[in-house]
Structures are given as C-alpha cells and as structure tokens.
Design a protein around this motif. Structure first.
Motif, PDB file in Angstrom:
ATOM      1  N   GLU A 172      -7.294   5.750 -19.414  1.00 57.05           N
ATOM      2  CA  GLU A 172      -7.324   4.592 -18.526  1.00 57.05           C
ATOM      3  C   GLU A 172      -6.559   4.818 -17.229  1.00 57.05           C
ATOM      4  OE1 GLU A 172      -6.095   1.195 -20.780  1.00 57.05           O
ATOM      5  OE2 GLU A 172      -8.053   0.978 -21.746  1.00 57.05           O
ATOM      6  N   LEU A 173      -5.782   5.877 -17.139  1.00 54.86           N
ATOM      7  CA  LEU A 173      -5.119   6.202 -15.876  1.00 54.86           C
ATOM      8  C   LEU A 173      -6.126   6.532 -14.785  1.00 54.86           C
ATOM      9  CD1 LEU A 173      -2.167   8.431 -17.178  1.00 54.86           C
ATOM     10  CD2 LEU A 173      -2.029   6.091 -16.285  1.00 54.86           C
ATOM     11  N   ARG A 174      -7.373   6.802 -15.184  1.00 55.87           N
ATOM     12  CA  ARG A 174      -8.433   7.104 -14.217  1.00 55.87           C
ATOM     13  C   ARG A 174      -9.421   5.944 -14.077  1.00 55.87           C
ATOM     14  NH1 ARG A 174      -7.841  12.083 -16.985  1.00 55.87           N
ATOM     15  NH2 ARG A 174      -9.603  11.646 -18.359  1.00 55.87           N
ATOM     16  N   ALA A 175      -9.057   4.773 -14.572  1.00 60.00           N
ATOM     17  CA  ALA A 175      -9.956   3.613 -14.507  1.00 60.00           C
ATOM     18  C   ALA A 175     -10.153   3.154 -13.061  1.00 60.00           C
ATOM     19  CB  ALA A 175      -9.396   2.466 -15.344  1.00 60.00           C
ATOM     20  N   LEU A 199       3.008  10.822 -12.379  1.00 60.40           N
ATOM     21  CA  LEU A 199       2.483   9.695 -11.620  1.00 60.40           C
ATOM     22  C   LEU A 199       3.599   8.822 -11.082  1.00 60.40           C
ATOM     23  CD1 LEU A 199      -0.489   8.759 -13.967  1.00 60.40           C
ATOM     24  CD2 LEU A 199      -0.604   9.922 -11.774  1.00 60.40           C
ATOM     25  N   LEU A 200       4.656   8.647 -11.857  1.00 69.18           N
ATOM     26  CA  LEU A 200       5.806   7.880 -11.381  1.00 69.18           C
ATOM     27  C   LEU A 200       6.510   8.597 -10.234  1.00 69.18           C
ATOM     28  CD1 LEU A 200       7.245   6.692 -14.815  1.00 69.18           C
ATOM     29  CD2 LEU A 200       6.146   5.259 -13.081  1.00 69.18           C
ATOM     30  N   ILE A 201       6.575   9.909 -10.316  1.00 71.03           N
ATOM     31  CA  ILE A 201       7.186  10.684  -9.237  1.00 71.03           C
ATOM     32  C   ILE A 201       6.373  10.553  -7.950  1.00 71.03           C
ATOM     33  CG2 ILE A 201       7.740  13.042  -8.470  1.00 71.03           C
ATOM     34  CD1 ILE A 201       8.409  13.644 -11.439  1.00 71.03           C
ATOM     35  N   GLU A 202       5.048  10.586  -8.073  1.00 75.71           N
ATOM     36  CA  GLU A 202       4.195  10.373  -6.899  1.00 75.71           C
ATOM     37  C   GLU A 202       4.432   8.997  -6.309  1.00 75.71           C
ATOM     38  OE1 GLU A 202       2.064  12.223  -5.062  1.00 75.71           O
ATOM     39  OE2 GLU A 202       2.998  13.862  -6.195  1.00 75.71           O
ATOM     40  N   ARG A 203       4.648   8.022  -7.168  1.00 74.99           N
ATOM     41  CA  ARG A 203       4.898   6.662  -6.688  1.00 74.99           C
ATOM     42  C   ARG A 203       6.213   6.592  -5.907  1.00 74.99           C
ATOM     43  NH1 ARG A 203       3.774   1.733 -10.724  1.00 74.99           N
ATOM     44  NH2 ARG A 203       1.712   2.644 -10.461  1.00 74.99           N
TER      45      ARG A 203
END
Length: 304
Positions: A172-175, A199-203
């Motif tokens: 679902e991370l690609r939803a 993904l949190l690091i990208e954020r």
C-alpha cells in the motif's frame, strides 16, 4: 443473466460485503475548541456538530456507538473532534467566495498493552452561492458536513491499516490514494518495520513544516532507526539552537557509533553553551543506556 437479476445480485453482494466489513466501536463524540462556540459563521452549537459527526459515522456503516449493553471487555475508540478554523476565501480565477472548514480528529483507545492514538485531518469547502448572511451560513454548513465525511473516511482507512499484515502495508506504500500511503507508512513505522525508515528519511528532506518534521523525527526515534542519524545531523545545519537541541536528544535516543561521535563533537565544540549542555546530557544518557543493556546481557548469559 438478465439485467434486473444482475442488479439484484450486485445489491445483495454489496450488502453482504458491507455486513462483513469490521465495525469499530466508538464512545460518544467529544467536540473541543473555541471555533464551535459562538461562531456566527457556523451557526451551530458543539452539540449540533457532534450530532452531525455521529450521523457521518453511522452513515459510513463502519462505526457503532457504544451502548449500555456493550460488554465491559470491549474497548471502544474515543473520538475527539476539533474544528480549528472556519473561514471564507477567494480563489484565483473564480468570482465566487468559498466557505472552508478544517477538522482534526483524534482517535484513542486505552486498556490494552499500549494506548493507541492516531490523528486524521480534513478540509471541507463549498461555494457561497448567495451573498447574504444566510447564504454564507448555508455554505459553511455544507463545508462542515463535507469535512466530517472526510475525517470519517480517513478514520476508516487508518483503522483498516491497523489490521493489515506488514506485507499488505508495504504494497500500500505504492497506492494511488495519498491517505492510504500515509496510513500504511504510519502503521509500519509504529511496528518498526525497516521499509518505513527510508521513506521517513525522505520526508525529513522534503518537509519544511515544523510540526510535520517533529512527528517524522519522533517516528524515527521510536524505530531506533540508526540509518536516520546522518539525515538528522544534516537537518540541524543552519537551524536555530532550540531545534538543534531537539535533534541532539533525538540522535541520542537512537544511539549508535555515529550518534555517539556526533554528540561528543557537539558537546566539545558547539558555539552555543545550551547546545553543548544538551549534547553532553544526551551523551551521558546514551552511555548509561549502553551500560544497562550490557549488564542485562551479562545477566542473561549467567542465567543460561
């Protein structure tokens, strides 16, 4: 199959699917915030807002209000709704004004191994079709009903994510739906799943909002994500000393050799005494935690 029979079959199937979907038990809604008190734009008391929201929950078919006959061992979700703002805005290229209503909904549940707390947000809007007080109030009511449906739908998605397997959440991370991606990431981070850390690091790199940054940092700290330490160090460059102090403690909570080296450097050579003191305190806490973990490991070895 004839069209009429096909339609009847679809209706029955849809009803069966809805009946099989999990229903979430909720306590009576609590409405908070000054925006719903004596608000001429909204023109409705907190009790009226709570009634409208309870109707939105019921209409979703996914929530059930706790009753007197509810078993004591069943833990309901406590819902706290806040309306932080109601406003009228103009949009480029549109001669009309628009009513906007914001909503924050906190879902909490207690009594298990750990308390659970989640927050969803929404923004409802509606055009002002009549340039009168009554027309503005009508548009504001429409915007309010829209945002209540939004946070209801988001609550369903958030609670559904809690029942997903790790594998399903990673998918679902690609939803396409941004909310599904957000709730999947939030749940994976809570479970300390390794897929969440990158993904949190990208954020961290993309967000400029202070509250959003702090939530992301908090999630990485909860995960003890050592891979996030370099990004957290970089995040402190050019920031005010208060924010750097927060980062220092976050890095210390995560720990590891890179965190230790950073804290030692800051404690010895930062320009601001307050930041130096924070780094020294974080370093001492890190040392104490490491000693405690070592002692526990030795105790287990002796027991074996």
């Amino acid at each position: 199959m004839k069209p009429a029979l096909m339609l009847a079959f679809c209706v029955v199937l849809l009803g069966a699917c809805r009946s099989q979907a999990p229903r979430h038990l909720v306590a009576p809604v609590d409405v908070s915030g000054a925006t719903v008190r004596d608000n001429a734009l909204l023109g409705i008391a907190p009790e009226g807002v709570a009634t409208l929201f309870s109707h939105a929950l019921k209409s979703s078919g996914r929530f059930e209000l706790k009753g007197e006959d509810t078993p004591r061992d069943v833990r309901p979700w406590r819902l706290t709704l806040e309306i932080p703002f109601t406003r009228e805005v103009l949009k480029d290229g549109d001669p009309r004004s628009f009513a906007e209503v914001g909503a924050n909904l906190v879902l909490e549940r207690f009594g298990g191994d750990l308390p659970q707390r989640y927050e969803v947000v929404g923004l409802g809007e509606a055009p002002v079709l009549e340039d009168t007080p009554e027309g503005r109030q009508s548009a504001m009511r429409t915007a309010l009903e829209a945002v209540l449906r939004q946070v209801t739908d988001s609550s369903v998605l958030q609670l559904a994510a809690l029942d997903r397997t790790d594998e399903a959440l990673v998918q679902e991370l690609r939803a396409d739906d941004a909310r599904i991606r957000e709730f999947a990431l939030r749940t994976l981070a809570e479970r300390q799943h390794p897929a969440a850390a990158p993904l949190l690091i990208e954020r961290l790199k993309e967000s400029s909002d202070g509250d959003a940054l702090r939530k992301t940092i908090g999630a990485l700290v909860e995960m003890k994500a050592g891979v996030a330490v370099p990004a957290l160090i970089d995040l402190g460059r050019g920031r005010d000393n208060g924010f750097v102090q927060e980062l220092v403690f976050a890095v210390g909570e995560i720990g590891g050799p890179e965190a230790e080296a950073y804290l030692y450097t800051v404690a010895q050579g930062h320009d601001a005494p307050a930041v130096q003191a924070a780094a020294q305190q974080a370093l001492e806490t890190l040392y104490a935690s490491r000693k405690h973990i070592t002692a526990e490991a030795r105790g287990r070895d002796h027991a074996d």
